[in-house]
Structure formats: C-alpha cells, structure tokens
Design an enzyme around this catalytic site. Structure first.
Site, PDB file in Angstrom:
ATOM      1  NE  ARG A 322       7.341   2.859   0.917  1.00 45.11           N
ATOM      2  CZ  ARG A 322       6.640   3.945   1.173  1.00 45.11           C
ATOM      3  NH1 ARG A 322       6.577   4.926   0.265  1.00 45.11           N
ATOM      4  NH2 ARG A 322       5.989   4.080   2.316  1.00 45.11           N
ATOM      5  CG  HIS A 466       9.336  -5.333   5.685  1.00 47.67           C
ATOM      6  ND1 HIS A 466      10.448  -5.957   6.172  1.00 47.67           N
ATOM      7  CD2 HIS A 466       9.213  -5.741   4.417  1.00 47.67           C
ATOM      8  CE1 HIS A 466      10.983  -6.710   5.245  1.00 47.67           C
ATOM      9  NE2 HIS A 466      10.264  -6.590   4.173  1.00 47.67           N
ATOM     10  CD  GLU A 467      11.165  -0.536   4.743  1.00 50.02           C
ATOM     11  OE1 GLU A 467      10.846   0.668   4.806  1.00 50.02           O
ATOM     12  OE2 GLU A 467      11.939  -1.063   5.554  1.00 50.02           O
ATOM     13  N   GLY A 468       5.814  -0.199   4.285  1.00 53.58           N
ATOM     14  CA  GLY A 468       4.525   0.263   3.771  1.00 53.58           C
ATOM     15  C   GLY A 468       3.692  -0.896   3.280  1.00 53.58           C
ATOM     16  CD  GLN A 473       4.082   1.137  -0.718  1.00 49.92           C
ATOM     17  OE1 GLN A 473       4.264   1.934  -1.633  1.00 49.92           O
ATOM     18  NE2 GLN A 473       4.731   1.229   0.423  1.00 49.92           N
TER      19      GLN A 473
END
Length: 616
Positions: A322, A466-468, A473
């Site tokens: 992240r 991507h990555e949340g 978040q």
C-alpha cells in the site's frame, strides 16, 4: 525543478535522512552512499525505463499457449535492476544486502515509477520476500526469500478470486494435507491447493527462473467444510517450479496454470493474470507416508506460519504494498506534472489581457504566463510533491519502527497504522486529478498519443483499485485505525500536527496557515466523535469516503506546513518560493473543501446508505 532536486530537499533538508547513519544499523552509510544509490537508479531509469515506456504500453504481454512474451526492453530493464542489487538493498549485509534505510529504498523507487511504472521494479518480489523473512521458517527463507532478493526468483501475492474480489472472507481456494506425513517436508507442512486466483500481477512471465506465489487458501475442518470468514484463511508458498531445500529447481513444474491474461486500461507492461491452482494441467508427484505414489491433483503449497493466521501474515506484504502503490501514484503524478510543465513553457498561445483588453498585434505568449495554467501547474505540484513528502515520512516511520528506541518504535507503529490508508488512497485519488490537469494543459494534444500524459492518466487510474480500493481504505481508517487502542494512534497524530502548528504560528509568513490548519484539525476531531456518537457502525461508515478525503487533505496540509518550515523565511531562491507557494495554495484552495465532506460525516447523513435500489 527535477525529481532529484525535490528528493534531495525532502530527504535532507526536511527529514534529515542523512542522520540515520548515526544509528548502528546504518553506521557504514553516509549521504555520499545514499547519493550513489540515487545516481545508479537515476541512470538505469533514464537508460532502461523511460525510453521504453510507450513501447511496453503498445506491445502488451501476450500468451502463445506455452509462455508469456514480453518486449526485450522489459527483460533488459529487469536485468539492469537486478544487477544493481536494489531488490535486496534493505537486507542485512549477511544476507547480501546493503542495509539501506527503507527511507532511501523508497525514494530510490520513484526514479523507476516516474520513468515507467508498468515495467516495474520488483515491488511485489521484495514484499513477498520481506514477508517470508518475518513469518517464514529458516528453510523457507533459504529456499525462497533469499533467491528473490538476488533476483533469481520473483514473487507475487495471490489473494483475490473471480467470485470474491476484495472480499477475502469469501476465499474458496482449498488446501488439504498432502499425504499422511505432510509435515515431514523440509520446506514446511506440505498441502495441495485447488482454486482460482484473479488479478495476479506478474503471475506469469520468464523474467526470472521461478515465480513464488503467496496464496491465501482455506484448510477444510474435520467435517470437510471450509471455516467461514477470515478465521479460516491460511497462507501458502506455491512456487511455479518445485525446488529442493536449497532452492534449486528439481526440474518438475508445479500445478499452477495460466488461465488467461487480463487486458488493462493502463499498467500494460506488467502481466496481469488469472491463475488456476491444481486443475491437473501439470500433475505433481504425490507424497504418502514419505514415499511417492504416482501423480496427484493439486498444486504443492507450503504453509507459512500457523493455520488460520494467513491474513495476519499477508498484511505484512499488503501494508508494504500500500505504501508502494501510494509512491507509484505520486510518481505518476509527477511524471505528468513534469511533462505539462515542459509543454507550458514551450507552447505559445494567446495574448495577455491589458487594461483595454487583448491587443491582437502583440506577439503570442507561452501558456505558462496565463493565470489559469499556473493554477493547474500549482495544483499538480501541491498534490504530487505533497503526496511524495507524506510517503517519505511514512518510510521514515518504518525505519523508526525498526531502529528507534522502544518508545519511538511504538509511536512509529501507531502512526503508520493511522496513516497507511491515507498514504495509499489519497495520492491515488488526487494524483489522478493531477494527471487529468496535465492533459488539460496540453489541450487537444493531451488527449492524443502524441504526448505521454494520456498514458500517465491510464496508468494512474489503477492505483485507486489495487491493494484495497478507496472505499476499503476509508472503512479501515474510520472503522478501525482512528479507534484502535482507544484512539491512541489518532491522538498521537494530532499531537504531531499540533507541534507543527505551534512552530508555524511563530513565523509571520506561516501564521495564517497554522491558524487554518488548527481549525481544520478541530473539524476532523469533532466529526470523528460525531460519526461514532450513536455507536452504530452502519451510520458511522456510511460516509467513510468523505471522511478520508477530508482527513487526507488535513494530513497533506500539515505535511506542506511542516515542509514550509524547512524553507527559510523570506527565501528568494525559485525552488523555495515554489514550495512556499504550494503550502499557501493548499491552505487557501484545498483545505476549505473539508467542510462539505465533514458535514455529512458529522451528521451521519443517510442519503447514500438509505436510497432504495429501485431508485437507481
């Protein structure tokens, strides 16, 4: 002003990163060694990445039925990166690393992301190996992680599934023990995995000898059923090719098959894959009682950590990724900013407006002389350099967590917990707007492929996902991070911001900004309390995204104010004047936006949550 000049100021004049060599771990380093690393990165990015950014966008990865084919330029860029030693730069000397501070490693990565983010620079490989160095066994470190740091192997993270997406509690990939003596394997308890994983970046290629997948899967209970939710998730090492205890290839392919390539809007130089685990395309010898009994179904996987703790282990890599995505977002924003700045300085168009209007007889001026172009350039600079500063601050917190005193390390841990959702999502959202402004400055040309800014926008758009995603978040920030440990992390961040406000209040040129930030901080605190006043998570989280937008703006306003304190009062040097202008722009143009965002948060406005499905 170049990326290197910006990094030098932020690292040395603001964060004083050169003082890290006062710590035992970094004692053999100095600013000279840090600068030498940057020189190398800058050269490789200039020679091997930037010239091929358009090429890898137009010549997408393709599958010929046996292998994924990438442009030769991608192979050469990867080889140059591996040869530099940067994959293992932060590792111990005993591991073959340079023991570089993470702050320096993170800064070094910006050269590659700005030059060509989709060629890549090993973010997933490093994250994969770093996870194994913390949660893996000694045998797993030797067979997998150390070969990833050397560049011999590469790594991925395999979380999402076609039917589940970001909902990891719905993971359906199964892992069953491989034979009666499945715990006897030197590389850890050996399982058979069956399932499908989607959106796996770098999931198939021939840039390295082997690809090490870190896969989330569930171990069935005694009744054969999967444990619902995230409690049942475990983590497994699933190599593309099987290895022995030293990491040497056995010559046998694991049952991991490419099911297809995803064709994306941006990041086209990186393969993105759908992988099938255990479909039987590459059946692997089965293990039973320590012997071999033919070919079995399922991909071989080795358990990392304890059963049921897979998500806890995986968060080590996810949180690192992240920060990496936030850095990629800031870098892409800067790439667009530099391109539009160059264009604005060289494109003649229009004439200045005088007291009597425009004089058509006068020569054209460059568009950078128009106030609205300056507005768009200043917005880009404030967004992207502000994001970069925040991410370097977070990187320094990582170093503090690992090398600081116990008290400082604990504070760094808490601050990182609160800031990570913002560090990933705020640059991803706001630097996308920056890339849009870069297109706008180019006018119609910006919408064509004659200039690179349209590609930067397309590459940037993925970072919000991507990555949340942004929504994930935001829910993490308001639903967990500001509440954790009775709000201690939030309180600590407020103390840091208050300290900056107090210092800035003593400077005549910054006092106005300090006052504005103090008022904004109180709005965030009040909105946080109001959001949770009823104790109903559904009410609180209904407006989590506006909350994070406001919170992120306050954090960046604080970052710019703190950066401005490193600029001498009355500075005349152009770069310093530009930094003060960014701080002023953010306080006057951006910070006032938080009122509308926090208004719906504080009132727990139900408009979005309660609108009936049929109304759409």
């Amino acid at each position: 002003m170049s990326l290197r000049q910006t990094l030098d100021f932020l690292l040395y004049d603001w964060l004083h990163a050169d003082r890290l060599n006062e710590r035992t771990r970094f004692a053999e380093h100095s600013r000279e060694t840090f600068d030498a690393v940057f020189d190398t990165c800058e050269r490789i990015a200039r020679e091997r990445y930037a010239p091929f950014n358009r090429l890898v966008d137009t010549e997408e990865p393709r599958f010929d039925g046996e292998r994924v084919i990438l442009p030769r330029a991608t192979h050469e860029a990867h080889e140059a990166y591996v040869a530099s030693g940067l994959l293992g730069a932060a590792q111990d000397y005993e591991e073959g690393g340079m023991q570089l501070p993470f702050t320096v490693e993170a800064a070094a990565g910006t050269f590659f992301a700005t030059a060509s983010v989709s060629i890549g620079s090993g973010m997933l490989t490093k994250g994969n190996a770093n996870l194994l160095m913390v949660h893996g066994t000694e045998a797993q470190k030797a067979a997998f992680a150390r070969h990833e740091f050397s560049g011999r192997f590469s790594g991925t993270m395999a979380l999402s599934e076609p039917q589940a997406g970001s909902s990891l509690s719905d993971v359906a990939t199964r892992a069953t023990p491989d034979g009666a003596d499945f715990e006897s394997d030197a590389l850890g308890p050996r399982y058979r995995l069956r399932g499908n994983k989607m959106w796996i970046s770098a999931g198939e290629h021939e840039l390295s000898e082997n690809i090490i997948h870190l896969v989330l899967a569930k171990i069935p209970g005694p009744d054969g059923k999967l444990v619902p939710g995230t409690r049942g998730i475990s983590l497994f090492i699933v190599p593309k090719k099987l290895v022995d205890a030293e990491g040497q290839l056995t010559g046998e392919r694991n049952d991991v098959a490419l099911a297809g390539l995803n064709h994306k809007l941006g990041w086209r130089g990186t393969t993105n894959t759908l992988l099938n685990f255990g479909e039987g395309k590459y059946p692997v010898r089965a293990q039973q009682g320590g012997g071999l009994d033919g070919r079995g179904a399922g991909a071989i996987g080795y358990l990392v950590g304890r059963p049921g703790e897979g998500l806890r282990c995986m968060f080590h890599m996810m949180n690192e990724a992240r920060i990496g995505i936030g850095m990629a977002a800031a870098s892409l924003g800067l790439a667009g900013y530099y391109a539009s700045l160059d264009y604005a300085k060289n494109r003649p168009q229009g004439r200045p407006v005088g007291p009597a209007g425009k004089d058509a007889a006068r020569p054209q001026v460059r568009i950078i002389e128009h106030a609205d172009i300056k507005r768009m350039l200043l917005a880009q600079k404030a967004y992207c350099e502000g994001a970069l500063a925040l991410l370097l601050y977070c990187a320094q917190l990582v170093d503090e967590q690992h090398t600081g005193t116990p008290e400082a390390a604990d504070e760094a841990r808490l601050l990182l917990e609160v800031l990570t959702p913002i560090a990933k999502s705020w640059p991803s959202e706001v630097c996308l707007e920056s890339n849009s402004l870069a297109i706008q400055i180019h006018g119609g040309y910006g919408y064509t492929r004659d200039f690179p800014v349209e590609q930067y926008w397309r590459d940037q758009r993925l970072n919000m996902i991507h990555e949340g995603t942004h929504g994930i978040q935001a829910a993490d920030l308001l639903g967990r991070k500001v509440l954790m440990e009775d709000g201690r992390g939030l309180a600590l961040l407020m103390q840091r911001i208050d300290a900056t406000i107090a210092r800035a209040a003593q400077r005549e040129d910054l006092a106005e900004h300090a006052q504005a930030l103090a008022a904004a901080l109180q709005q965030v605190v009040a909105a946080t309390r109001s959001a949770w006043a009823s104790g109903d998570a559904r009410e609180a989280l209904a407006n989590a995204v506006p909350y994070m937008q406001a919170f992120g703006h306050v954090v960046i306003a604080w970052t710019w104010l703190d950066v401005a304190l490193a600029v001498p009062q009355g500075a005349k040097e152009p770069a310093q004047v530009g930094r003060l202008a960014c701080a002023r722009y953010f306080q006057r143009y951006e910070l006032p936006k938080i009122g509308a965002w926090l208004g719906v948060v504080a009132s727990r406005d139900p408009t979005c949550a309660e609108v009936p499905e049929e109304s759409f």
